[in-house]
Design an enzyme around this catalytic site. Sequence first.
Site, PDB file in Angstrom:
ATOM      1  N   GLU A   1      -2.688  -8.919   2.531  1.00 24.64           N
ATOM      2  CA  GLU A   1      -3.032  -9.491   3.842  1.00 24.64           C
ATOM      3  C   GLU A   1      -4.520  -9.373   4.149  1.00 24.64           C
ATOM      4  O   GLU A   1      -5.012  -9.999   5.100  1.00 24.64           O
ATOM      5  CB  GLU A   1      -2.189  -8.825   4.937  1.00 24.64           C
ATOM      6  CG  GLU A   1      -2.645  -7.467   5.395  1.00 24.64           C
ATOM      7  CD  GLU A   1      -2.310  -6.317   4.461  1.00 24.64           C
ATOM      8  OE1 GLU A   1      -2.588  -5.164   4.845  1.00 24.64           O
ATOM      9  OE2 GLU A   1      -1.783  -6.568   3.361  1.00 24.64           O
TER      10      GLU A   1
ATOM     11  N   HIS B   1      -3.872  -4.542  -0.562  1.00 22.38           N
ATOM     12  CA  HIS B   1      -3.503  -5.212   0.684  1.00 22.38           C
ATOM     13  C   HIS B   1      -3.621  -6.724   0.517  1.00 22.38           C
ATOM     14  O   HIS B   1      -4.712  -7.274   0.679  1.00 22.38           O
ATOM     15  CB  HIS B   1      -4.411  -4.758   1.831  1.00 22.38           C
ATOM     16  CG  HIS B   1      -4.184  -3.362   2.274  1.00 22.38           C
ATOM     17  ND1 HIS B   1      -3.232  -3.031   3.216  1.00 22.38           N
ATOM     18  CD2 HIS B   1      -4.780  -2.197   1.906  1.00 22.38           C
ATOM     19  CE1 HIS B   1      -3.255  -1.717   3.418  1.00 22.38           C
ATOM     20  NE2 HIS B   1      -4.171  -1.189   2.635  1.00 22.38           N
TER      21      HIS B   1
ATOM     22  N   CYS C   1       0.837  -1.203   0.000  1.00 21.19           N
ATOM     23  CA  CYS C   1       0.000   0.000   0.000  1.00 21.19           C
ATOM     24  C   CYS C   1       0.876   1.259   0.000  1.00 21.19           C
ATOM     25  O   CYS C   1       1.602   1.501  -0.953  1.00 21.19           O
ATOM     26  CB  CYS C   1      -0.985  -0.026   1.160  1.00 21.19           C
ATOM     27  SG  CYS C   1      -2.342   1.169   0.946  1.00 21.19           S
TER      28      CYS C   1
END
EC number: 4.3.2.10
Length: 213
Positions: free
Chosen positions: A188, A186, A82
Amino acid sequence: MNTRLGLIDYGMGNLHSVQIAFERLHKALHIVRQPADLSSCDALILPGVGAFDPAMVHLEQTRLVPDLKSWVKGGRPLLGICLGLQLLFESSDEGNATGLGLLKGHVQRLPSNQGERIPHMGWAALQHRNDCPLLDKEDPDSWMYFVHSYAAVPSQNSDLAAIAPFGRDNITAMVWKGRLGACQFHPEKSAAAGERMLRRWLKWLETGAKPVP
């Protein structure tokens, strides 16, 4: 090879969600807050949420900036996430600070004439552009979760690994050069598709981290 991963903590990163994602992959992360912490690491993760200028100020306060530049220029692996992607570039419309300059190019505000909300929040499908160890061209589920108002514009097309649609246009979704890579989205927070991407990065590291030209 048991690769030791360092997670850079400069006060503006989504550390907890990144740690949880790697815990699911049974991989511990070592927190890096100062230059001395780098000695126990083989690869680094540069996360980030927030604005460009404060992020660079915080990063400079850790005294890590010269070491990060030497790390990447020395061919050692680093993954940005990011805002961590944007900091790799030379400058940003979001402020006046000088970025790390590890990739040539500028970060621009997302265009307001595309009929899309800014900040851009939600899922978007990746479109591959150049080779990258994190991407599998045969993977049909490359939908990733984005939250951002700015996007990088690499000066060199060879650094652009993937794009994503934004209105009638496309924006930079991933960059890769040598052993340096980064995601605007992202991984994750991108469910199974993001987990597969992080797993590919780990596999690439464990099998020698061959640089991409």
